[in-house]
Design a protein around this motif. Sequence first.
Motif, PDB file in Angstrom:
ATOM      1  N   TRP A  81       0.797  -0.995  -0.183  1.00  0.00           N
ATOM      2  CA  TRP A  81      -0.146   0.152   0.515  1.00  0.00           C
ATOM      3  C   TRP A  81       0.931   1.320   0.109  1.00  0.00           C
ATOM      4  CZ3 TRP A  81      -4.343   1.603  -1.461  1.00  0.00           C
ATOM      5  CH2 TRP A  81      -4.747   2.238  -1.089  1.00  0.00           C
ATOM      6  N   GLN A  82       0.601   1.750  -1.122  1.00  0.00           N
ATOM      7  CA  GLN A  82       1.373   3.496  -0.954  1.00  0.00           C
ATOM      8  C   GLN A  82       0.240   4.308  -0.737  1.00  0.00           C
ATOM      9  OE1 GLN A  82       3.129   3.951  -4.816  1.00  0.00           O
ATOM     10  NE2 GLN A  82       3.297   6.842  -4.615  1.00  0.00           N
ATOM     11  N   GLY A  83       0.007   4.103   0.454  1.00  0.00           N
ATOM     12  CA  GLY A  83      -0.952   6.007   0.709  1.00  0.00           C
ATOM     13  C   GLY A  83      -0.646   7.096   0.448  1.00  0.00           C
ATOM     14  N   ASP A  84      -1.968   7.533   0.009  1.00  0.00           N
ATOM     15  CA  ASP A  84      -2.049   9.280  -0.029  1.00  0.00           C
ATOM     16  C   ASP A  84      -3.044   9.886   0.762  1.00  0.00           C
ATOM     17  OD1 ASP A  84      -1.711  11.852  -1.658  1.00  0.00           O
ATOM     18  OD2 ASP A  84      -3.019  11.283  -3.459  1.00  0.00           O
ATOM     19  N   GLU A  85      -4.235  10.026   0.092  1.00  0.00           N
ATOM     20  CA  GLU A  85      -4.945  10.346   1.327  1.00  0.00           C
ATOM     21  C   GLU A  85      -5.909   9.194   2.761  1.00  0.00           C
ATOM     22  OE1 GLU A  85      -9.034  11.649   0.003  1.00  0.00           O
ATOM     23  OE2 GLU A  85      -7.909  13.172  -1.430  1.00  0.00           O
ATOM     24  N   HIS A  86      -5.093   8.308   2.541  1.00  0.00           N
ATOM     25  CA  HIS A  86      -5.637   7.228   3.293  1.00  0.00           C
ATOM     26  C   HIS A  86      -3.544   6.494   3.118  1.00  0.00           C
ATOM     27  CE1 HIS A  86      -6.846   3.434   5.584  1.00  0.00           C
ATOM     28  NE2 HIS A  86      -6.456   2.446   4.418  1.00  0.00           N
ATOM     29  N   LEU A  87      -3.489   6.144   4.619  1.00  0.00           N
ATOM     30  CA  LEU A  87      -2.021   6.024   5.147  1.00  0.00           C
ATOM     31  C   LEU A  87      -2.519   4.684   5.162  1.00  0.00           C
ATOM     32  CD1 LEU A  87      -0.715   9.721   6.741  1.00  0.00           C
ATOM     33  CD2 LEU A  87      -0.335   8.631   4.084  1.00  0.00           C
TER      34      LEU A  87
END
Length: 254
Positions: A120-126
């Motif tokens: 998982w490469q988080g953006d808005e959801h880490l």
Amino acid sequence: MRGPDAYEEGRPSWVDLATSDLEVAQSFYAALFGWDYEPIPGGGYFYAQSAGHVVAGMARGQNPDFPPMWTTYLAVGDADAVAGRVRAAGGNVVVEPMTVGPAGRMAYLTDPQGAAFGVWQGDEHLGAAVINEPNAFTWAELYAPDLDATAAFYNAAFGLGSAAQDFGPDAPPYAVFTVGEWACGGTMRPPHEGAPVHWHVYFGSEDVDATAARAAAAGGSVLAGPLDTAVGRMATIQDPQGATFSAITLNEWP
């Protein structure tokens, strides 16, 4: 405790359930952990919440050939680069890196011994907003037969260290994955003959015996325990659709 502002490379940061009956699964886990659910716009995925904090994901499985299961996701800064490292280290990319709206970017992979996991490469959801407390994701453990091969692969692909743990003369060999000096997951040989190679998810519980009793009453099965271990009291549970996980009351919560 609150989840970190950023999960380190290779650290388990998120777990989700692919299930054959979403309504029954949501009811089951609500009975166990008090979760409620927030639907994510655009396609049947739900965030499970504990006391208003996002702790896990849940969706109906897309492939009927795959049994219901919990998936562990390892945090990465660049899913595409990690997919290349996984291949180079002998693993496989099952689902190529893809963007999941504004939430982030993911891929689905297997290691050389066959354990499936996500990145998982988080953006808005880490990732999980709270961890290591009752009703939240607390630990991830890889069951695989060759601990040396496990350590080599996850070091090459994610930079994780590995350190042997001594839980006493009767305990099987066990190692923890490390980020710097910090333990972030564990690995051991499959706990019994016929057990599949897989990443296994633990959720925190205030009272494991009560959680196990609620699981049985809600249509699940208690596969092992409750029993005392060196780190806490735990039980292994199978939900009504067949997905397995463990609940644990740690001797000391972080």
